[in-house]
Design a protein around this motif. Structure first.
Motif, mmCIF file in Angstrom:
data_model
loop_
_atom_site.group_PDB
_atom_site.id
_atom_site.type_symbol
_atom_site.label_atom_id
_atom_site.label_comp_id
_atom_site.label_asym_id
_atom_site.label_seq_id
_atom_site.Cartn_x
_atom_site.Cartn_y
_atom_site.Cartn_z
ATOM 1 N N GLU A 1 5.789 20.789 -5.900
ATOM 2 C CA GLU A 1 5.296 21.772 -5.152
ATOM 3 C C GLU A 1 6.240 22.827 -5.146
ATOM 4 O OE1 GLU A 1 5.076 18.863 -3.962
ATOM 5 O OE2 GLU A 1 2.861 18.222 -3.996
ATOM 6 N N ASN A 2 7.624 22.345 -4.967
ATOM 7 C CA ASN A 2 8.523 23.449 -5.065
ATOM 8 C C ASN A 2 8.566 24.176 -6.279
ATOM 9 O OD1 ASN A 2 9.275 22.308 -2.599
ATOM 10 N ND2 ASN A 2 11.019 21.433 -2.996
ATOM 11 N N THR A 3 8.603 23.527 -7.388
ATOM 12 C CA THR A 3 8.539 24.033 -8.805
ATOM 13 C C THR A 3 7.319 24.893 -8.905
ATOM 14 O OG1 THR A 3 9.828 22.105 -9.489
ATOM 15 C CG2 THR A 3 8.721 23.588 -11.241
ATOM 16 N N GLN A 4 6.070 24.487 -8.406
ATOM 17 C CA GLN A 4 5.035 25.473 -8.687
ATOM 18 C C GLN A 4 5.180 26.581 -7.818
ATOM 19 O OE1 GLN A 4 2.191 25.314 -10.548
ATOM 20 N NE2 GLN A 4 1.838 27.299 -9.743
ATOM 21 N N PHE A 5 5.749 26.671 -6.586
ATOM 22 C CA PHE A 5 5.919 27.502 -5.587
ATOM 23 C C PHE A 5 7.031 28.735 -6.563
ATOM 24 C CE2 PHE A 5 8.700 29.763 -2.972
ATOM 25 C CZ PHE A 5 7.834 30.746 -2.155
ATOM 26 N N ILE A 6 8.014 28.211 -6.916
ATOM 27 C CA ILE A 6 9.076 29.105 -7.532
ATOM 28 C C ILE A 6 8.479 29.656 -8.910
ATOM 29 C CG2 ILE A 6 11.116 29.162 -8.959
ATOM 30 C CD1 ILE A 6 12.050 26.501 -7.165
ATOM 31 N N ARG A 7 7.744 28.860 -9.759
ATOM 32 C CA ARG A 7 7.092 29.702 -10.675
ATOM 33 C C ARG A 7 6.049 30.714 -10.401
ATOM 34 N NH1 ARG A 7 4.659 25.266 -12.599
ATOM 35 N NH2 ARG A 7 6.556 24.555 -13.704
ATOM 36 N N SER A 8 5.381 30.264 -9.504
ATOM 37 C CA SER A 8 4.328 31.475 -8.655
ATOM 38 C C SER A 8 4.860 32.625 -8.248
ATOM 39 C CB SER A 8 3.305 30.665 -7.730
ATOM 40 O OG SER A 8 2.600 30.135 -8.347
ATOM 41 N N PHE A 9 5.921 32.142 -7.336
ATOM 42 C CA PHE A 9 6.574 33.421 -6.488
ATOM 43 C C PHE A 9 7.491 34.290 -7.554
ATOM 44 C CE2 PHE A 9 10.527 34.846 -4.374
ATOM 45 C CZ PHE A 9 10.067 35.448 -3.422
ATOM 46 N N THR A 10 8.010 33.906 -8.799
ATOM 47 C CA THR A 10 8.675 34.753 -9.700
ATOM 48 C C THR A 10 7.894 35.388 -10.773
ATOM 49 O OG1 THR A 10 9.402 32.881 -10.881
ATOM 50 C CG2 THR A 10 10.748 33.635 -9.004
ATOM 51 N N ALA A 11 6.647 34.893 -10.857
ATOM 52 C CA ALA A 11 5.759 35.375 -11.939
ATOM 53 C C ALA A 11 5.745 36.942 -11.912
ATOM 54 C CB ALA A 11 4.321 34.918 -11.600
ATOM 55 N N GLY A 12 6.048 37.552 -13.036
ATOM 56 C CA GLY A 12 5.996 38.810 -13.436
ATOM 57 C C GLY A 12 7.059 39.637 -12.782
#
Length: 153
Positions: free
Chosen positions: A70-81
Motif C-alpha cells: 500500500e505504501n508503494t502504491q501510495f508513493i507511485r500515485s502521489f508522485t505521478a506526473g
C-alpha cells in the motif's frame, strides 16, 4: 510559509500562465526558486509547491516502508506526473499537457493560496468546489476545527 489570497488568471493554448503580481511578490519574499507541480490528492486540481516546502512534504512520504504494498502504491500515485518548474522572468509557468489534462484546465484559472502551497483550478471546477451553503460550511468548520470538552480542551 503562509501564502495568502485567491487569484484569477488565464492560461494560453500552450499551457502557460502568468502568476499574478501579488502572488509572485509573496513567493519572492520567501526567496523561492524552483517549484514542484503535482496532481492534487483529493481534487481534480494541481498543487504548486515551492521547492523548500515540497522537500518537507516529501520527507514524510520518504519515511514510508516501501516493502509494504500500500505504501508503494501510495508513493507511485502521489508522485505521478510530478514536475520541477521555474518561474520565467516574465512570471510565467508552463503546465505540462498531462497535468493540464488531469485537472481539466481550460483558459480561465483560479490560483488559491493554501498555506505552504498554491492550488491551481479550472475556474468552473473551483466555483463548484466552494459552492456550499453557509450552514454546511459552519458544520464543517465545527467538525474540523472545533474542540470538544470531552477531549480535555
Amino acid at each position: 510559509m503562509a501564502l495568502i489570497g485567491t487569484y484569477e488568471c488565464k492560461m494560453d493554448a500552450k499551457g502557460r500562465l502568468i502568476l499574478p503580481q501579488a502572488l509572485r511578490k509573496q513567493l519572492l519574499s520567501y526567496g523561492v526558486g524552483n517549484f514542484i507541480l503535482k496532481r492534487s490528492v483529493f481534487e481534480k486540481a494541481l498543487e504548486l509547491y515551492p521547492e523548500k516546502e515540497w522537500d518537507i512534504v516529501f520527507s514524510e512520504v520518504n519515511k514510508l516502508n516501501r516493502f509494504v504494498r500500500e505504501n508503494t502504491q501510495f508513493i507511485r500515485s502521489f508522485t505521478a506526473g510530478v514536475k520541477i518548474l521555474e518561474i520565467e522572468e516574465s512570471g510565467r509557468l508552463l503546465v505540462s499537457k498531462d497535468l493540464k489534462k488531469y485537472a481539466s484546465l481550460k483558459k480561465e484559472l483560479v490560483l488559491v493560496s493554501c498555506g505552504n502551497m498554491i492550488e491551481i483550478w479550472d475556474k468552473t471546477a473551483y466555483e463548484k468546489a466552494i459552492d456550499i451553503s453557509e450552514e454546511a460550511f459552519s458544520a464543517l468548520a465545527e467538525q474540523v476545527m472545533g474542540k470538544k470538552e470531552e477531549d480535555g480542551v
